[in-house]
Structures are given as structure tokens and as C-alpha cells.
Enzyme design. Sequence first.
Site, PDB file in Angstrom:
ATOM      1  N   GLY A 178       0.945  -1.240  -0.019  1.00  0.00           N
ATOM      2  CA  GLY A 178      -0.324  -0.088  -0.177  1.00  0.00           C
ATOM      3  C   GLY A 178       0.493   1.568   0.318  1.00  0.00           C
ATOM      4  O   GLY A 178       0.219   2.491  -0.323  1.00  0.00           O
ATOM      5  N   GLN A 263      -5.636  -0.672   0.581  1.00  0.00           N
ATOM      6  CA  GLN A 263      -4.476  -1.630   0.475  1.00  0.00           C
ATOM      7  C   GLN A 263      -4.719  -1.830   2.053  1.00  0.00           C
ATOM      8  O   GLN A 263      -2.917  -2.377   2.237  1.00  0.00           O
ATOM      9  CB  GLN A 263      -3.557  -0.977  -0.495  1.00  0.00           C
ATOM     10  CG  GLN A 263      -3.993  -1.567  -2.025  1.00  0.00           C
ATOM     11  CD  GLN A 263      -2.513  -1.538  -2.806  1.00  0.00           C
ATOM     12  OE1 GLN A 263      -1.738  -1.962  -2.461  1.00  0.00           O
ATOM     13  NE2 GLN A 263      -2.073  -0.441  -4.041  1.00  0.00           N
ATOM     14  N   THR A 264      -5.040  -1.792   2.653  1.00  0.00           N
ATOM     15  CA  THR A 264      -5.036  -2.664   4.038  1.00  0.00           C
ATOM     16  C   THR A 264      -5.050  -4.130   4.056  1.00  0.00           C
ATOM     17  O   THR A 264      -5.149  -4.824   2.691  1.00  0.00           O
ATOM     18  CB  THR A 264      -6.575  -2.658   5.219  1.00  0.00           C
ATOM     19  OG1 THR A 264      -7.509  -2.959   4.702  1.00  0.00           O
ATOM     20  CG2 THR A 264      -6.494  -0.904   5.130  1.00  0.00           C
ATOM     21  N   CYS A 410       9.545  -2.775 -14.617  1.00  0.00           N
ATOM     22  CA  CYS A 410       8.811  -2.450 -15.812  1.00  0.00           C
ATOM     23  C   CYS A 410       7.875  -2.915 -16.185  1.00  0.00           C
ATOM     24  O   CYS A 410       8.263  -4.224 -16.193  1.00  0.00           O
ATOM     25  CB  CYS A 410      10.303  -2.029 -16.398  1.00  0.00           C
ATOM     26  SG  CYS A 410      10.458  -1.225 -18.340  1.00  0.00           S
TER      27      CYS A 410
END
EC number: 4.2.1.49
Length: 556
Positions: A178, A263-264, A410
Site C-alpha cells: 500500500g 490496500q490495508t 517495468c
Amino acid sequence: MNRRLDNQRVIRAPHGSDISAKSWLTEAPLRMLMNNLDPDVAEKPSELIVYGGIGRAARDWDSFDRIVASLRKLEADQTLVVQSGKPVGIFRTHPDAPRVLIANSNIVPHWATLDHFNALDKMGLMMYGQMTAGSWIYIGSQGIVQGTYETFVEVGRRHYNGDLSGKWILTAGLGGMGGAQPLAATMAGASMLAVECQPSRIEMRLRTGYLDRQAASLDEALALMEEAARTKTAVSVGLLGNAAEIFPELVRRGVRPDIVTDQTSAHDPINGYLPKGWTLAEWEAKRASEPKAVEQASKTSMVGHVQAMLDFHAMGIPTLDYGNNIRQMAKDMGLANAFDFPGFVPAYIRPLFCRGIGPFRWAALSGDPEDIYKTDAKVKELLPDNKHLHNWLDMARQRIKFQGLPARICWVGLGDRHRLGLAFNEMVARGELKAPIVIGRDHLDSGSVASPNRETEAMKDGSDAVSDWPLLNALLNCASGATWVSLHHGGGVGIGYSQHAGMVIVADGTDDAARRLERVLWNDPATGVMRHADAGYDDAIGCAEANGLDLPSLAR
């Protein structure tokens, strides 16, 4: 005695061209294992925790020491076998075989529950490897920055005419994964308000440049978002608090972010998500003494968190699950419509997966940032027409601070990965780089994961839960000559919800390495094209045909 805790150790990967193993093929996994536990990289290195709740690099400190000793003595025709973070065998194989084979957290499906895993973990029989923690290819928050950036850019393209200036994103969670969100947002041109319950995580993101500033209160945070929207500047702001309280409060106030996600570490309701109304000290104590009570309280809190996300979704705000399984946790607690807002992969990323495009990454074993800058230039040289990628590399060099060994992420796909790998190998051979390069990827890739609530959510043919694909990916990477190969369970979304495979290969400048690189870096993304073509995606079928893949079931 806690065999997993050692507050006295500070682990950092060696730099330079001198090695302590017998070859670069064994020095590379040694350095990357150590790099995973660098204090600038790992979330809780004293406990061997790299990221993602309790994602570890080794089962305990004794196992870590034995892995290091094993890698240092490993011969060119031997393979080390690692079972859930513990070295269990060294076998005679051959020089083109993987030097290390890793299996983490794998449990027979009927028993693959969090309770059973926790029992095995407590007995010292297993560890949670997450994705790149136990497979020794974590590179800090950079590892997910570009994927998050690409997602935000795509949300902007779909919903805001490709322009996120003056827009702001609401999210929560500033851990190892996160923590990439704030930088990804500002790179994409948006502002971000990120809620985080642990002060140390906010401090780490500020220190490493992933987060711009911290607000002292919700009111201050909202004022900063309003100012950024008015001036069309991009700023990321961390707010100390609990998302289970902040998200519903924002709904109550009628606040309208432009994008909402999360995004916990909701995939782990015991170790990863602070229950509403609890202090960190209370949570820490009860995780050990009353884990079931913690789990119940956490999942109950998630219901309110997800309901707020549903409320934002109902307002017409783009709202997406970012793969932490929070919707499933809320649904388990009775929130029947928890899946009404989509996951990020089916909503925004799957077209890339259909072409084998995913999170290609590499690290400079020399420890010298110049080696990465030289490889950045080589990528631009080999892919001259990919201006979006050039822009990413320019921003990455300017804005991403290296954590541990210098590395780069990338997103490239089939047809390009092997070309880049061969070029890096030639650079090592010619002495342009100070030491070999390791090339790997996240397990979150097009052909290496089965995760019905994330990467394989809503597959066209209903094959969301078919996990033959990551097994085949791992087997093919072994046969192709990857330097180390890993097969894990439970990464990202938690125990019982995913199976996934990883590979890493070393470019040491030799002809043998070139042959392995060409095989591995073609076959690995090709399995993603194969998997999506088999599911009936036209983009994948077209990619397979364009690249001459031999897929018997699709033969016309």
C-alpha cells in the site's frame, strides 16, 4: 524463546563484485534473501517480516542462518530445497536446473483455512511467504508502484478523459504494498489521502519519498485535498487513523473523492487489520492471547469499511478493490453485496495480461545505482517507440528512491522481456555493469497466479479458481532454467484464496546464462498469453498467433 525475533541483527545485502558463495548463481539468491530483510526494505526485519501482514523471508532465524550457509556451499550442479522458509535438502541436479526451489504456505485444499495455517505456523511447521517475501525478490514499495500507476492512469482514461489533475484518491494502508499508492497517484497526476493506523508506516513512506506529507487531522487532510483540487497540483497526504472509522465518516459528511480504493492488509484479519475502536497496544496483545476475538472484531470492522466503499460506488465514484480480499471478508460477515464494486484486474489490468504484459523487475547485485541507470537507458534503446514506458522510466529515476539494492520495475510483455534480459546479460559480459543483474517479477503476473478475488476474478470462461496454471508456470520455469523458482499459497488475498508461482533468473554475462534467459523470459510471459487465450480472450488469441505460440487446443 521466540526463534523469530532478534532485535540485535541488522541484515543488509553485500555490495560489489566480491562474492562469498561459489558462483553468482548462488550469490544472487543469497543477496536477494538478505536484501528482503534490509531495514530500508522490510516492514519488521527483526521478526523476518518483509511485508503483507506476516509475509516472511525465512521461517525463523535458525532457518535463515542455515539457508545462508547452504547457499554459500552450494555447487554448480546442486539444488537447495526450501520448505516454507526452512532449508530441507540439497540435491545433485545439473547446471541448468534451478539452484533453489521454494514452496511456501501450501496446504491440501480441504485444510487450507486460516485457522489450520495459524496452527501449523504456531507449531513452527510453516510460514506465510506472501508473494515476493518468501521468494526473495521483494524490492520495496517500488515493486508495485508501476502497476498501481498504470491502474490509476487507466481509471483516469476511462472516467476522466485521461486527465487526473485536480482529482483526488481516497485509500487506506501504507504497508509494503500500500505504501506505493501515494507516489503512484502523484505520478499519475492525482492527489491522494491515505489513511494508515500505524505511525511507523507513515514515517517510513515519508522518509523514503513515497508520501509527501502527514495531516494532523481529518479536517486538515480534506483541506489539503480541496486546495490541491483547486490548484490542480498533485500531493499525497497520510492521515493517522482507522479506515473503518474514517471512510464511513467521509460518507456521513457527504465528501466525494474522485476515486476510492484500499490496500490495508485485510487478507489477514488477525495480523493485518486493526479493529475499529482498538488501540495498537490492545491489538498487539490480543493477537497472541485472543486471536479469534481479533479476527471477529477485524472482520466486523471491515463490514463498515466496505459498506462505505459501496456507498461511494453508489454515488457514481470509481471504486475498486485492490486485491486485499476485503470484499470477501465483509461478505463472510453477511454483507451480501460486497462484490458490487469490481476488483482492479478485471476492471483495468486484464487487457495487459492478455498480451503477457506484467511486472518485470530487475536488481543490480553490485549495489551501484549507475547499473540501474544504464539498464534504464538500454530499455529505452530497445523499445524506442514505447513513449509511455519512457515516461515511466524518466519519472521513476526522478522520483523513486531505491530501497536496499538498486532495482527497477517495468511492465513489459511477451517478445520484450527476453530481449531485455539478453541485453542486460551482454552488458555484464562487456563489463558495462559492475556485477550481474537478477531478473524476476511479482507473482501477480499474467500466467503465474490463480486468485478468484483478484488476478483471475471474473474470467471469461469461468475458470477463476483453476490453479493448474500457476503450477504449470512453475514447472515450465524449472524446465527452462530459471535460477530459483517458487510456488506459494495465499499471497495477496490470504490463506485459502490463491495459488501462485515466481521465478528469478541471473544475467551473469555467460553464454549459458544467455540461453537460459532466452528460454525463461520467453516462456514465462507466454504462459500468461496461453492461459488467457485458453479462456477465450481475443486479445490473447491474437497475441499468441502474432508470436507463433504453439497452442494445440486453439489450433484451427
